[in-house]
Design an enzyme around this catalytic site. Structure first.
Site, PDB file in Angstrom:
ATOM      1  N   LYS A 229       0.860  -1.183   0.000  1.00 54.44           N
ATOM      2  CA  LYS A 229       0.000   0.000   0.000  1.00 54.44           C
ATOM      3  C   LYS A 229       0.895   1.232   0.000  1.00 54.44           C
ATOM      4  CE  LYS A 229      -3.578   2.362   2.600  1.00 54.44           C
ATOM      5  NZ  LYS A 229      -4.554   2.255   3.680  1.00 54.44           N
TER       6      LYS A 229
ATOM      7  N   ARG B   6     -10.551  10.293   2.400  1.00 51.72           N
ATOM      8  CA  ARG B   6     -10.412  10.899   3.740  1.00 51.72           C
ATOM      9  C   ARG B   6     -11.660  11.713   4.067  1.00 51.72           C
ATOM     10  NH1 ARG B   6      -4.325  11.151   3.768  1.00 51.72           N
ATOM     11  NH2 ARG B   6      -3.911   8.907   3.615  1.00 51.72           N
TER      12      ARG B   6
ATOM     13  N   LYS C 105       1.223   9.770   6.058  1.00 54.72           N
ATOM     14  CA  LYS C 105       1.381   8.348   6.401  1.00 54.72           C
ATOM     15  C   LYS C 105       2.650   7.727   5.833  1.00 54.72           C
ATOM     16  CE  LYS C 105      -3.541   7.671   7.223  1.00 54.72           C
ATOM     17  NZ  LYS C 105      -4.732   6.827   7.054  1.00 54.72           N
TER      18      LYS C 105
ATOM     19  N   GLU D 263       7.546  -6.829   0.860  1.00 54.12           N
ATOM     20  CA  GLU D 263       6.347  -6.728   1.700  1.00 54.12           C
ATOM     21  C   GLU D 263       5.439  -7.937   1.489  1.00 54.12           C
ATOM     22  OE1 GLU D 263       5.210  -4.898   3.999  1.00 54.12           O
ATOM     23  OE2 GLU D 263       6.143  -2.925   3.929  1.00 54.12           O
TER      24      GLU D 263
ATOM     25  N   LYS E  79      -2.264  -1.314  -3.866  1.00 53.48           N
ATOM     26  CA  LYS E  79      -3.108  -0.128  -3.801  1.00 53.48           C
ATOM     27  C   LYS E  79      -2.262   1.120  -3.861  1.00 53.48           C
ATOM     28  CE  LYS E  79      -6.250   1.899  -0.464  1.00 53.48           C
ATOM     29  NZ  LYS E  79      -6.733   1.819   0.880  1.00 53.48           N
TER      30      LYS E  79
ATOM     31  N   SER F 170     -10.183   6.085  -4.217  1.00 45.22           N
ATOM     32  CA  SER F 170     -11.101   7.212  -4.335  1.00 45.22           C
ATOM     33  C   SER F 170     -10.657   8.236  -5.380  1.00 45.22           C
ATOM     34  CB  SER F 170     -11.260   7.873  -2.969  1.00 45.22           C
ATOM     35  OG  SER F 170      -9.995   8.236  -2.443  1.00 45.22           O
TER      36      SER F 170
ATOM     37  N   TYR G  77     -15.345   1.739  -6.347  1.00 41.93           N
ATOM     38  CA  TYR G  77     -16.576   2.415  -5.948  1.00 41.93           C
ATOM     39  C   TYR G  77     -17.601   2.396  -7.063  1.00 41.93           C
ATOM     40  CZ  TYR G  77     -13.501   3.942  -2.269  1.00 41.93           C
ATOM     41  OH  TYR G  77     -12.619   3.940  -1.226  1.00 41.93           O
TER      42      TYR G  77
HETATM   43  C1  PBG Z   1      -6.947   3.562   5.675  1.00 41.73           C
HETATM   44  C2  PBG Z   1      -7.507   3.385   4.313  1.00 41.73           C
HETATM   45  C3  PBG Z   1      -7.363   4.326   3.294  1.00 41.73           C
HETATM   46  C4  PBG Z   1      -8.032   3.812   2.209  1.00 41.73           C
HETATM   47  C5  PBG Z   1      -8.578   2.583   2.557  1.00 41.73           C
HETATM   48  N1  PBG Z   1      -8.223   2.320   3.873  1.00 41.73           N
HETATM   49  C6  PBG Z   1      -6.758   5.660   3.277  1.00 41.73           C
HETATM   50  C7  PBG Z   1      -5.452   5.895   3.871  1.00 41.73           C
HETATM   51  O1  PBG Z   1      -4.586   5.022   3.928  1.00 41.73           O
HETATM   52  O2  PBG Z   1      -5.260   6.998   4.312  1.00 41.73           O
HETATM   53  C8  PBG Z   1      -8.108   4.541   0.906  1.00 41.73           C
HETATM   54  C9  PBG Z   1      -9.136   4.123  -0.020  1.00 41.73           C
HETATM   55  C10 PBG Z   1      -9.394   5.101  -1.100  1.00 41.73           C
HETATM   56  O3  PBG Z   1      -8.738   6.142  -1.262  1.00 41.73           O
HETATM   57  O4  PBG Z   1     -10.327   4.814  -1.844  1.00 41.73           O
HETATM   58  N2  PBG Z   1      -6.848   2.448   6.444  1.00 41.73           N
END
Ligand code: PBG
Length: 336
Positions: free
Chosen positions: A201, A211, A226, A242, A257, A283, A322
């Site tokens: 990720k 968010r 992060k 990983e 991701k 997203s 989505y």
């Molecule tokens: C956090 C999480 C995130 C997403 C899914 N789980 C955001 C992040 O790591 O800040 C993002 C999903 C998206 O952007 O559609 N555990």
């Protein structure tokens, strides 16, 4: 390596492109509604429904969830993934609500499991919806603390298992959490619960609109950074490491991701490990297509279908998107 025999003009690749029926027969990649996982935002009744950063999406209350589940099943989808919007006053530094077995996600899991036993249920394991700072783990000495976070995440996975989740999906990127979660689940008799590890990720700007959907904490963006646990977008060997670690620790399924910007990583993971690998069309990827389509700059249907096919071509087994209900509908229309 492929070996190409032909030479122009005897070989003409346009020859087989002349007929769409032939193109369909020789198509290397296919998309099925069964490949799609629908991420669904849930909320308490008093919280806002609309998500301004994700046009066309909404947050659902528990009362609305049965119709969401029915829609997923009617469209032929295999699973949904739940993401909660937690009211700010219920958030704490350590995200305690994540461990309560009557929290929003657990209530949703119980409800869906009892009414829709054939629908796959996936839940995120991470503390970000529950913490005041929005980090996926707990903070100690100004740093997201790995081992302390892992202990809490194990308990979060456990309450979700008790509530009926089929797949726990740790998206927190702490080291060693897959092994710890597996041991916790097994000890409690949940050896059948599947772990989908967000193994690779990346620290991505494309999570921006998410968010807002889960209610970003009212903190400066720098404090929500992060990068001390999510991956550097420049690295892909590191992604393989990983994945190797997570498989060794007991991950059943792997997630890469975001999606579109990381298709090379997906391909490397699939070719190296031959393990069912998921992609998350996040997203920002969704919103980019939507925004362009709303402006009339891009064909929304074609854009979603093309990104889906690209992800399958890269080797993804399943895709979180989505747009899942929309895409499922497109696929249905094409059948007739
Ligand atoms: C956090 C999480 C995130 C997403 C899914 N789980 C955001 C992040 O790591 O800040 C993002 C999903 C998206 O952007 O559609 N555990």
């Amino acid at each position: 390596m492929p070996f190409f025999y032909g030479r122009f003009p005897t070989t003409r690749l346009r020859r087989t492109r002349r007929y769409s029926w032939l193109q369909e027969i020789i198509s290397e990649t296919r998309l099925s509604v069964k490949d799609l996982v629908w991420p669904v935002f849930i909320r308490e009744a008093s919280d806002p429904k609309d998500i301004k950063t994700l046009p066309g999406l909404q947050r659902y209350t528990l009362n609305e969830l049965p119709s969401v589940a029915q829609k997923a099943l009617d469209l032929g989808m295999a699973a949904i993934a739940l993401f909660p919007y937690i009211p700010f006053e219920k958030r704490t530094m350590d995200g305690d609500l994540a461990l309560q077995d009557d929290n929003l996600v657990c209530q949703a899991l119980r409800l869906l499991k009892s009414q829709f036993p054939s629908l796959g249920l996936i839940a995120d394991v991470a503390l970000d919806p529950y913490t005041t700072h929005g980090h996926d783990g707990i903070i100690r000495n100004n740093h997201v603390d790995n081992d302390g976070s892992v202990r809490i995440l194990c308990q979060q996975a456990l309450v979700q298992a008790q509530a009926g989740v089929d797949i726990v999906a740790p998206s927190d990127m702490m080291d060693g959490r897959i092994k710890a979660i597996r041991q916790t689940l097994d000890k409690a008799g949940f050896e059948h619960v599947v772990i989908l590890s967000y193994a690779a990720k990346y620290a991505s700007c494309f999570y921006g609109p998410f968010r807002e959907a889960v209610g970003a904490p009212l903190l400066p963006k720098t404090l929500q950074d992060k990068r001390s646990y999510q991956q550097n977008p420049s690295n892909s060997y590191e992604a393989l490491q990983e994945v190797a670690l997570d498989l060794e620790e007991g991950a059943d399924l792997i997630m890469v991701k975001p999606g579109l910007s990381y298709l090379d990583v997906v391909q490397r993971v699939v070719e190296t490990f031959r393990i069912p690998t998921f992609i998350y069309q996040v997203s920002g990827e969704y919103s980019m297509i939507k925004a362009a389509a709303l402006n009339g700059w891009i064909d929304e249907k074609k854009a979603f279908l093309e990104t889906m096919i690209a992800m399958k071509r890269a080797g993804a087994a399943g895709i979180f998107t989505y747009a899942a209900p929309q895409i499922a509908q497109y696929l249905k229309e094409e059948e007739v």
